[in-house]
Design a protein around this motif. Structure first.
Motif, PDB file in Angstrom:
ATOM      1  N   SER A  92      -0.763   3.124  -4.606  1.00  0.00           N
ATOM      2  CA  SER A  92      -1.649   1.955  -4.628  1.00  0.00           C
ATOM      3  C   SER A  92      -2.428   1.862  -3.317  1.00  0.00           C
ATOM      4  O   SER A  92      -1.905   2.173  -2.244  1.00  0.00           O
ATOM      5  CB  SER A  92      -0.822   0.678  -4.826  1.00  0.00           C
ATOM      6  N   GLN A  93      -3.686   1.435  -3.455  1.00  0.00           N
ATOM      7  CA  GLN A  93      -4.562   1.306  -2.298  1.00  0.00           C
ATOM      8  C   GLN A  93      -5.129  -0.115  -2.261  1.00  0.00           C
ATOM      9  O   GLN A  93      -5.279  -0.746  -3.311  1.00  0.00           O
ATOM     10  CB  GLN A  93      -5.704   2.320  -2.386  1.00  0.00           C
ATOM     11  N   PRO A  94      -5.493  -0.598  -1.088  1.00  0.00           N
ATOM     12  CA  PRO A  94      -6.048  -1.968  -1.010  1.00  0.00           C
ATOM     13  C   PRO A  94      -7.257  -2.179  -1.929  1.00  0.00           C
ATOM     14  O   PRO A  94      -7.434  -3.256  -2.481  1.00  0.00           O
ATOM     15  CB  PRO A  94      -6.427  -2.098   0.475  1.00  0.00           C
TER      16      PRO A  94
ATOM     17  N   GLU B 177       0.841  -1.200   0.000  1.00  0.00           N
ATOM     18  CA  GLU B 177       0.000   0.000   0.000  1.00  0.00           C
ATOM     19  C   GLU B 177       0.873   1.246   0.000  1.00  0.00           C
ATOM     20  O   GLU B 177       1.875   1.325   0.716  1.00  0.00           O
ATOM     21  CB  GLU B 177      -0.916  -0.006   1.217  1.00  0.00           C
ATOM     22  N   GLY B 178       0.490   2.210  -0.849  1.00  0.00           N
ATOM     23  CA  GLY B 178       1.228   3.457  -0.914  1.00  0.00           C
ATOM     24  C   GLY B 178       2.334   3.476  -1.970  1.00  0.00           C
ATOM     25  O   GLY B 178       2.789   4.551  -2.369  1.00  0.00           O
TER      26      GLY B 178
ATOM     27  N   PRO C 168      -1.941  -4.207   2.622  1.00  0.00           N
ATOM     28  CA  PRO C 168      -2.037  -3.068   3.559  1.00  0.00           C
ATOM     29  C   PRO C 168      -0.809  -2.974   4.461  1.00  0.00           C
ATOM     30  O   PRO C 168      -0.168  -3.985   4.771  1.00  0.00           O
ATOM     31  CB  PRO C 168      -3.279  -3.404   4.397  1.00  0.00           C
TER      32      PRO C 168
ATOM     33  N   ASP D 175      -7.578  -1.226  -4.783  1.00  0.00           N
ATOM     34  CA  ASP D 175      -7.135  -1.433  -6.164  1.00  0.00           C
ATOM     35  C   ASP D 175      -6.918  -2.915  -6.466  1.00  0.00           C
ATOM     36  O   ASP D 175      -6.684  -3.286  -7.613  1.00  0.00           O
ATOM     37  CB  ASP D 175      -5.824  -0.688  -6.420  1.00  0.00           C
TER      38      ASP D 175
ATOM     39  N   ARG E 287      -4.945   8.956  -9.913  1.00  0.00           N
ATOM     40  CA  ARG E 287      -3.843   8.075  -9.526  1.00  0.00           C
ATOM     41  C   ARG E 287      -3.389   7.164 -10.669  1.00  0.00           C
ATOM     42  O   ARG E 287      -2.404   6.434 -10.514  1.00  0.00           O
ATOM     43  CB  ARG E 287      -4.274   7.212  -8.341  1.00  0.00           C
TER      44      ARG E 287
END
Lengths: 111, 114
Positions: free
Chosen positions: A80-82, A15-16, A111, A84, A61
């Motif tokens: 990036s995020q969960p 994540e991130g 995460p 996604d 994004r």
């Protein structure tokens, strides 16, 4: 014969961080490219697209890059995020109606 | 939501039986498509339609026929189902009034041929 190829069946990213999904194609006549996102038990949903006359398109994004000489496109997701986490398909269009899809890359954002 | 429904959502049938899948849209879009999704193949175009009674073949059309007698309905028929046609089938539309070529997909039909 697969005209659009996604050679990485899966990808895991923290994540991130940045997720980079790749797609190669063989037909130089493709004039439009698209990325779709698919969750289990749902239909694909449109994410972002790019015309063959451009080399970059950005939407929040998500950024798609096109390298015509290499017949390669990529999708960058930053950060990036969960949420996604999904299967991503690239697709190419020829003649306005014939869409060719890649085999998909399963992205997992940890995460 | 592009107003696309597919029916049935799930079906189990036997080899040799005819099967018809229905795609229904509520927004009078001209272009409609049928795809199948299989592991290792992604989505492959079966047939598409560019208007009432106007259809054309995609890359995997063998064993399938389609009909479009009304703008809102696009039917996919397997005249004699085979086990190789076990798949998830997606219908899609392409809005012509958009400036881009994106498609909107239905929720899919999971077909199992025993």
């Amino acid at each position: 014969d697969q005209q659009v190829k996604q050679n990485s069946p899966s990808l895991s990213v923290q994540e991130g961080r940045i997720s980079i999904l790749n797609c190669d194609y063989t037909n130089s006549m493709f004039d439009y490219f698209l990325w779709y996102k698919k969750y289990p038990a749902e239909g694909p949903t449109f994410l972002i697209s790019i015309s063959s006359i451009k080399d970059k398109n950005e939407d929040g994004r998500f950024t798609v890059f096109l390298n015509k000489s290499a017949k390669h496109l990529s999708l960058h997701i930053v950060p990036s995020q969960p949420g996604d986490s999904a299967v991503y398909f690239c697709a190419a269009l020829i003649g306005g109606n014939q869409f060719y899809f890649g085999t998909g890359t399963s992205l997992t954002v940890i995460p | 939501d592009a107003g696309i429904t597919q029916s049935p959502r799930h079906k189990v049938t036997e080899t040799g039986t005819p099967v018809t899948l229905r795609c229904h849209q509520t927004e009078n879009h001209r272009y409609m498509y049928w795809y199948r999704q299989d592991p290792g193949h992604g989505l492959r175009l079966i047939h598409y339609s560019y208007g009432v009674k106007d259809t054309d073949k995609g890359e995997v059309s063998d064993g399938y026929s389609v009909s479009r007698s009304k703008t809102e309905d696009f039917l996919l028929t397997l005249e004699s189902a085979t086990s190789s046609q076990t798949s998830v089938y997606f219908c899609a539309i392409k809005p012509r009034d958009r400036g881009i070529n994106e498609q909107f997909f239905g929720p899919g039909t999971r077909l199992t041929v025993l």
